[in-house]
Design an enzyme around this catalytic site. Sequence first.
Site, mmCIF file in Angstrom:
data_model
loop_
_atom_site.group_PDB
_atom_site.id
_atom_site.type_symbol
_atom_site.label_atom_id
_atom_site.label_comp_id
_atom_site.label_asym_id
_atom_site.label_seq_id
_atom_site.Cartn_x
_atom_site.Cartn_y
_atom_site.Cartn_z
ATOM 1 N N ASP A 91 0.848 -1.199 0.000
ATOM 2 C CA ASP A 91 0.000 0.000 0.000
ATOM 3 C C ASP A 91 0.880 1.243 0.000
ATOM 4 O O ASP A 91 2.106 1.137 0.007
ATOM 5 C CB ASP A 91 -1.031 -0.017 1.155
ATOM 6 N N ASP A 253 -4.942 -5.620 8.902
ATOM 7 C CA ASP A 253 -3.536 -5.555 9.265
ATOM 8 C C ASP A 253 -3.395 -4.758 10.542
ATOM 9 O O ASP A 253 -4.214 -3.870 10.815
ATOM 10 C CB ASP A 253 -2.717 -4.899 8.141
ATOM 11 N N CYS A 361 4.203 -20.093 28.505
ATOM 12 C CA CYS A 361 4.089 -19.883 27.067
ATOM 13 C C CYS A 361 4.991 -20.863 26.337
ATOM 14 O O CYS A 361 6.152 -21.060 26.720
ATOM 15 C CB CYS A 361 4.469 -18.445 26.710
ATOM 16 N N CYS A 363 5.844 -20.580 23.142
ATOM 17 C CA CYS A 363 6.426 -20.018 21.919
ATOM 18 C C CYS A 363 7.953 -20.095 21.982
ATOM 19 O O CYS A 363 8.543 -20.176 23.062
ATOM 20 C CB CYS A 363 5.926 -18.594 21.675
ATOM 21 N N CYS A 366 9.716 -17.353 24.292
ATOM 22 C CA CYS A 366 9.658 -17.514 25.756
ATOM 23 C C CYS A 366 10.468 -18.716 26.221
ATOM 24 O O CYS A 366 11.121 -18.653 27.265
ATOM 25 C CB CYS A 366 8.209 -17.629 26.225
ATOM 26 N N HIS A 388 6.493 -12.322 20.507
ATOM 27 C CA HIS A 388 5.676 -13.251 21.314
ATOM 28 C C HIS A 388 4.198 -12.827 21.233
ATOM 29 O O HIS A 388 3.319 -13.663 21.054
ATOM 30 C CB HIS A 388 6.157 -13.267 22.776
#
Length: 421
Positions: A91, A253, A361, A363, A366, A388
């Site tokens: 954009d 977004d 967590c 992820c 972490c 995260h």
Amino acid sequence: MKFFFPDSQDLVDPSFDFDKETRGVSRLRQRDDCYPHEMFKLPPYDGMLVSRAIIDERYTFPQKQRLFRKGVREFLRLGDGGHNGINILGDCGAFSYKDQEIPPFTVDDVIGFYEQCGFDLGISVDHIILDYNAAFDSSMKAPKRIVDRQTLTLEYAAEFLAKSKKSKCRFQPLGVAQGWSPKSYAHSVKKLQNMGYSYVAVGGLVPMKTVDVLTTLEAINEVRNKKTGLHLLGITRFSSITEFENYGAISFDSTSPLLQAFKSDNDNYHTHDTTYIALRVPQIEGNAKLKASILAGKTNQDLARKLERECLRLLKEFDRNRVSLDTVLNHLLAYEEIHDGRINRRDAYFRVLEDRPWKYCTCDICIKLGIHVMLFRGAERNRRRGFHNLYVFNNRLRRHHDSPYRKQATNISSTKSKMIL
Ligand SMILES: [Zn+2]
């Protein structure tokens, strides 16, 4: 609902050593630093958004050259590693030129940019309107200045579609609906559909109240063809996602999950059902206010440095269950008295330290960082906490898609539309 993450060149250095706070000697920022999708097994978004204005503002000259030479997919390192399903949307970044009389790009410029860089989707040139007022639909007349912006945006959209079709461009074009009231937005969408657009980006929503966004989407929905999908520019508002979808939104977004990690006062670390504050342990060198206070003789530099070091040591020990919560908390607050002193964050810090959310967590950030992810300290930690948050946000979105509540809500909506018909 597809989530596009806008690139702002907030990358992290994988060679950063969190204990010593040093970087790898051979590290080259452009070559070695990582995007969020390089830090997780699966990318924490469905797509990326690249704004023409961000390129002009934040990319170095060699970066710009590489983008144009290699294309946007290779530039963002989305070319391999199973990232081919990630769509890249372009954009103009209309907010950045909101104060200019007309957009600084021509339709030809922008088409050339999307095509040369190999975007999958491209948004037409637009001029943002930030004067929402529902009264413009009834008692008041919208000022000429904003009406002109909509007219210009629609003219650009017509030219953009015609030229991209004529040149057989490979990207899918999106038209932009700008407006100042529910009816004016609906007018834009109707015009764009008549031109031939089936994917419409809705702009100017960011400063609007959620209730006004919903009223606007409801008005758009009344003129929306069934096959027309909407992209909501720059909007998160997780609690309204089901309603957004029911009004035809298929993508949006947002940088909010990333930015909250280091811009929010309280909601720095996200989990599936709540948010936490990050623990402030600023670097003396990187904290302008603290440095100024030391220079003015108001703060004892040795004491500040001692507290900073002690906080870091105790937090690491706390993560290993070797010191008590009270000891860590008291040191954090003693240091805070020096580097901030305006707010007492005792309760918020107590909650984080007691709940230890980083321990739960799963992820990649972490697991690797441990308690470092909770520290509000320098870009390497703060951005990783943002990554995260992106991971959590994306998972919430996926979970939401599978939830029975959403299926029920979708059914209600289809029943409603049948009744209207
Ligand atoms: Zn995590």
